[in-house]
Design an enzyme around this catalytic site. Structure first.
Site, PDB file in Angstrom:
ATOM      1  N   LYS A 253     -31.864   6.045   0.291  1.00  0.00           N
ATOM      2  CA  LYS A 253     -30.677   6.600  -0.359  1.00  0.00           C
ATOM      3  C   LYS A 253     -31.112   7.377  -1.600  1.00  0.00           C
ATOM      4  O   LYS A 253     -32.021   6.948  -2.325  1.00  0.00           O
ATOM      5  CB  LYS A 253     -29.735   5.448  -0.722  1.00  0.00           C
ATOM      6  CG  LYS A 253     -28.359   5.825  -1.219  1.00  0.00           C
ATOM      7  CD  LYS A 253     -27.519   4.546  -1.368  1.00  0.00           C
ATOM      8  CE  LYS A 253     -26.126   4.812  -1.907  1.00  0.00           C
ATOM      9  NZ  LYS A 253     -25.324   3.558  -1.987  1.00  0.00           N
TER      10      LYS A 253
ATOM     11  N   SER B 189     -20.654   3.659  -0.370  1.00  0.00           N
ATOM     12  CA  SER B 189     -21.171   4.926  -0.849  1.00  0.00           C
ATOM     13  C   SER B 189     -22.384   5.394  -0.050  1.00  0.00           C
ATOM     14  O   SER B 189     -22.813   6.530  -0.161  1.00  0.00           O
ATOM     15  CB  SER B 189     -21.593   4.786  -2.318  1.00  0.00           C
ATOM     16  OG  SER B 189     -22.665   3.842  -2.449  1.00  0.00           O
TER      17      SER B 189
ATOM     18  N   SER C 205     -20.810  -1.095  -0.229  1.00  0.00           N
ATOM     19  CA  SER C 205     -21.431   0.185   0.114  1.00  0.00           C
ATOM     20  C   SER C 205     -22.559   0.121   1.126  1.00  0.00           C
ATOM     21  O   SER C 205     -23.040   1.156   1.564  1.00  0.00           O
ATOM     22  CB  SER C 205     -21.936   0.882  -1.153  1.00  0.00           C
ATOM     23  OG  SER C 205     -20.863   1.231  -1.985  1.00  0.00           O
TER      24      SER C 205
END
Length: 468
Positions: A84, A157, A181
């Protein structure tokens, strides 16, 4: 299974690792094929913030030489993974989904990135996320698209990690979870995700959203894959004093231990009140599957989490205001409206109100912890309704009850720090994946791996692939 009888890009991490170990596949060939697939598909799926192709091929060539020389490091050696884009990568952009950080190039790798590299993994790129890992993508960024159906939510997210793993654009990823998330994108994209115990994985070199709520963890196609990634990145870290001390269990070994006599707690009321029929069917099937594997199903009453859900927002907001104080409000104009409003709310909350939230968190953590004297695991939904369309997501700001429902089974375990495992468990009538969660006591990741792997030995939900 071998590379000739299955699509290479959809092999599980452990499967491609075994092919590499046996030298049936080369790291260079696997990495090259992965980069070609990203180039062919990601202009539509938009899961990557940046691709590190040249560096990845250099790492693959080095891995191939090492393996040929007999210096095999283990099941990540030569395997392409991604992280990420809030994980620092030395000399490569790390924007955290933010315009304000688009030119930031860290001088060192995040601890999780370094540990992946030490294990021989090939880092192929940085995966897209919502702005600052909160709830909305920055207006200047085109959000990733769900590979099952582009009209549906990808989860937040960690939108990029969920899409990339599901679509065969990496064999596993490192993500983060502050209120759901890892679990929302895992469920939305039909992959497996683990939010470890808070502190089980170092946060050094990870952009903060809310420090005491942020959990770093892996997303992959199977629990065995999760075990490999977790074993590589977990453990204490002198650069992060909040990382938990102690040895790291052999999570991959735990994946083969079965779950005979494990006690799974079920709060029938919490799992059914306001939960739609298709989600309840997924839970019921999961319960019967675990029962058939030898688990004991225990009736429990879970503590009321309504206050924790209400507290999560202001708790996150205060900590986000601290995390962004170097750039907000000084560069306010570069922020999107959603993240800016959260930071403003955090700046406005009083110290006494924040302290009350912290005390309530401690109380809830104690109540949840006490439950694990009677049970080994807890089974709950990820969300109480079928997968959400993007049209519905756009109305969230006008539907506080929908937001509360979305947070109902996720953010309480960020407030308490307990580890949770998201498993694919079925599909909606529209053909979209649905997941459920297992929760364990603090540092109970091995128990989660044990149960989740047993579930996946006799189910195939995690082997379904999107039509891309």
């Amino acid at each position: 299974m071998d590379a000739q009888t299955s699509e290479l890009h959809y092999l599980e991490l452990t499967e491609v690792a075994e092919q590499i170990r046996q030298r049936a596949l080369s790291p260079v060939a696997v990495t090259g094929a992965q980069l070609e697939r990203i180039a062919a598909l990601d202009h539509t799926l938009r899961s990557y913030a940046s691709v590190m192709g040249e560096a990845a091929m250099a790492q693959a060539e080095a891995a191939e030489i090492e393996i040929a020389a007999g210096r095999y490091r283990g099941p990540l050696h030569g395997v392409p993974v991604a992280v990420k884009d809030l994980c620092w990568t030395r000399n490569y952009p790390t924007a955290a989904g933010m315009a304000v950080h688009r030119d930031f190039r860290p001088s060192e790798d995040a601890t999780v990135v370094r540990r992946l590299q030490d294990a021989g993994a090939i880092i192929v790129g940085k995966l897209q996320l919502t702005e600052g890992a909160y709830s909305d993508h920055h207006p200047a960024i085109a959000p990733p698209k769900n590979p099952w159906n582009g009209d549906y939510w990808t989860g937040i997210s960690s939108s990029g990690p969920g899409v990339a793993v599901a679509a065969g654009l990496c064999y596993g990823s490192i993500a983060s979870d502050t209120g759901g998330s890892i679990r929302w994108p895992s469920a939305a994209n039909g992959v497996t995700g683990l939010k470890p115990t808070w502190g089980r994985i170092s946060r050094h070199g990870i952009f903060e959203l809310a420090a005491s709520l942020d959990h770093v963890g892996p997303m992959a196609r199977s629990v065995a894959d999760i075990a490999v990634l977790l074993g590589a990145i977990a453990g204490s870290d002198p650069k992060d004093p909040t990382a938990l001390p102690g040895s790291v269990p052999d999570y991959l070994a735990a994946a083969g231990q079965g779950m005979q006599a494990l006690r799974i707690g079920i709060d029938a009321a919490w799992n059914s009140d306001g939960v739609d029929n298709v989600t309840r069917s997924v839970l019921e099937l999961a319960i019967e599957t675990f029962r058939s594997l030898g688990a004991e199903i225990v009736d429990i009453r879970f503590p009321d989490v309504s206050q924790a859900i209400a507290d999560w927002g202001p708790n996150c907001a205060v900590e986000a205001a601290v995390a962004h104080e170097a750039t907000y409000p000084a560069r306010k104009d570069e922020y999107g409206p959603v993240l800016a409003s959260v930071i403003e709310a955090g700046r406005a909350l009083s110290g006494t109100d924040y302290q009350k939230i912290l005390l309530r968190r401690r109380e809830l953590g104690g109540r949840v912890g006490a439950l694990f004297g009677r049970i080994d695991l807890l089974l709950v939904p990820v969300q109480p309704f079928a997968p959400l369309t993007l049209a519905t997501i756009r109305t969230l700001g006008e539907q506080p009850d929908l937001i509360a429902g979305l947070q109902r089974y996720t953010c309480p375990f960020n407030m308490t720090g307990h580890p949770t495992l998201c498993l694919p468990g079925g599909f909606s009538e529209a053909g979209m994946p649905i997941g459920f969660q297992l929760v364990a006591t603090h540092c109970g990741e091995a128990m989660l791996v044990r149960a989740g792997a047993a579930f996946q030995t006799i189910t195939s939900w995690h082997r379904r692939r999107p039509p891309v």
